[in-house]
Design an enzyme around this catalytic site. Structure first.
Site, short mmCIF file in Angstrom:
data_model
loop_
_atom_site.label_atom_id
_atom_site.label_comp_id
_atom_site.label_asym_id
_atom_site.label_seq_id
_atom_site.Cartn_x
_atom_site.Cartn_y
_atom_site.Cartn_z
N ASP A 110 -17.43 -9.64 27.05
CA ASP A 110 -17.11 -9.92 25.65
C ASP A 110 -17.62 -11.30 25.25
OD1 ASP A 110 -15.36 -8.86 23.29
OD2 ASP A 110 -14.53 -10.86 23.66
N ARG A 111 -16.76 -12.22 24.84
CA ARG A 111 -17.21 -13.56 24.44
C ARG A 111 -17.94 -14.25 25.58
NH1 ARG A 111 -17.45 -13.13 19.57
NH2 ARG A 111 -17.58 -15.39 19.34
N HIS B 127 -11.85 -8.30 12.56
CA HIS B 127 -11.47 -9.67 12.94
C HIS B 127 -12.67 -10.60 12.95
CE1 HIS B 127 -12.89 -7.66 16.53
NE2 HIS B 127 -12.93 -8.79 17.20
N TYR C 24 -15.60 -17.73 17.07
CA TYR C 24 -16.08 -16.58 16.31
C TYR C 24 -16.91 -17.01 15.09
CZ TYR C 24 -13.76 -12.78 18.80
OH TYR C 24 -13.42 -11.85 19.73
N HIS D 137 -11.89 -1.39 26.75
CA HIS D 137 -12.60 -2.66 26.66
C HIS D 137 -12.26 -3.60 27.82
CE1 HIS D 137 -14.67 -5.98 24.77
NE2 HIS D 137 -13.56 -6.70 24.69
#
Length: 305
Positions: A108-109, A153, A213, A273
């Site tokens: 992910d990030r 989001h 983000y 996820h």
């Protein structure tokens, strides 16, 4: 695993880019592998995989800047939480530990940080593993219409500084809990203490998480576009493992990744996820296979930045 640490791992606070200190767990012995976590998690998401890998490798597991117990600098410029800055954090702490070259696996990030590290430091990142994410540029390109609501989001946190932080801060526990619930189809992936740790860590890091983000909708996107225009490619063995969420949004994830890494391997997985916690055996096997590949000689067109 005891509390919020990984059993058998030592912990250090190491300076990253600009003196921002990162909380880093270190265990095992052998060739180095760095594991980077995703949202809304901390380094603890790797607890199962890290312990397995530590039998053969030196495993380095930091909290990213802005997350967990790492430093959370104020967002004073778009670059404060750019993936280029966060990548330099990782290269810096690895060098502090004595490693000029290492394999890098991100979820992910953390995978976005890993991609940027591999693009900017192709002589440092020997192997790149990516869990359940697309490159920044492609993420925004494939989101369209009603189906883009899956990433609501991202649009909220892309807004200018101030309002997103206040809105999320007002309902922080509900906000972060919603992702742990929605992205965990089994509902059994997180023990209560780990779930509590993720929620508490995130609610205390709203400004830095939003800044992370926000960078993805700004400076990170600009960097991706510049590399695409320059035909910059990932020069090391790349492996991608992902859910088939491209089926819903109408894209082929393997094809998108091969624009950046022509020889990338792509592996679908029947998991949610949070796959490193849901199916750690599968993820450990994926990493072991990846780091055993012989690096190819591909002209990346980059130098360290």
């Amino acid at each position: 695993m005891t509390g919020t640490t990984i059993d058998g791992f030592d912990y250090r606070r190491l300076p990253g880019e600009g003196g921002v200190h990162l909380n880093v767990a270190i265990g095992g012995a052998g060739d180095p592998i760095v594991l980077l976590h995703g949202f809304p998690q901390t380094h603890l998401m790797w607890r199962h995989v890290a312990r397995e890998l530590a039998g053969r490798y030196t495993v380095i597991v930091p909290d990213l800047r802005g997350y967990g117990a790492s430093g959370k600098p104020e967002e004073t410029s778009p670059d404060t939480y750019s993936k280029r800055t966060m990548a330099r954090d990782i290269v810096t702490i690895a060098r502090d530990l004595g490693y000029e070259r290492f394999s890098l696996i991100g979820h992910d990030r953390g995978a976005l940080v890993g991609v940027r590290a591999a693009l900017d430091h192709p002589d440092t990142v020997t192997h790149l593993g990516i869990l359940d994410v697309l490159p920044t540029m492609d993420t925004w390109d494939v989101l369209h219409g009603v189906d883009a609501a899956v990433a609501w989001h991202m649009y909220l946190m892309a807004q200018p500084k101030g309002l997103p932080e206040r809105m999320i801060g007002a309902v922080a526990e509900d906000f972060f809990s919603s992702f742990l619930d929605a992205w965990d189809p089994s509902g059994t992936t997180f023990p209560p203490d780990v779930r509590r740790h993720y929620i508490d860590s995130s609610t205390h890091a709203v400004p830095s998480i939003v800044a992370d983000y926000r960078a993805t909708a700004g400076i990170d996107l600009e960097m991706d576009r510049a590399d695409r225009e320059a035909n910059t490619r990932l020069a090391m063995p790349v492996g991608v493992i992902s859910q088939d969420w491209g089926a819903r949004l109408g894209f082929d994830a393997s094809a998108l990744w091969r624009k950046w890494a022509p020889d990338a391997s792509y592996q679908p997985i029947d998991a949610g996820h949070f796959m490193a916690e849901e199916k750690p055996g599968d993820i450990t096997a994926f990493i072991r296979e990846l780091v055993h590949r012989t690096p190819a000689r591909i002209d990346s067109g980059t130098s360290a930045r």
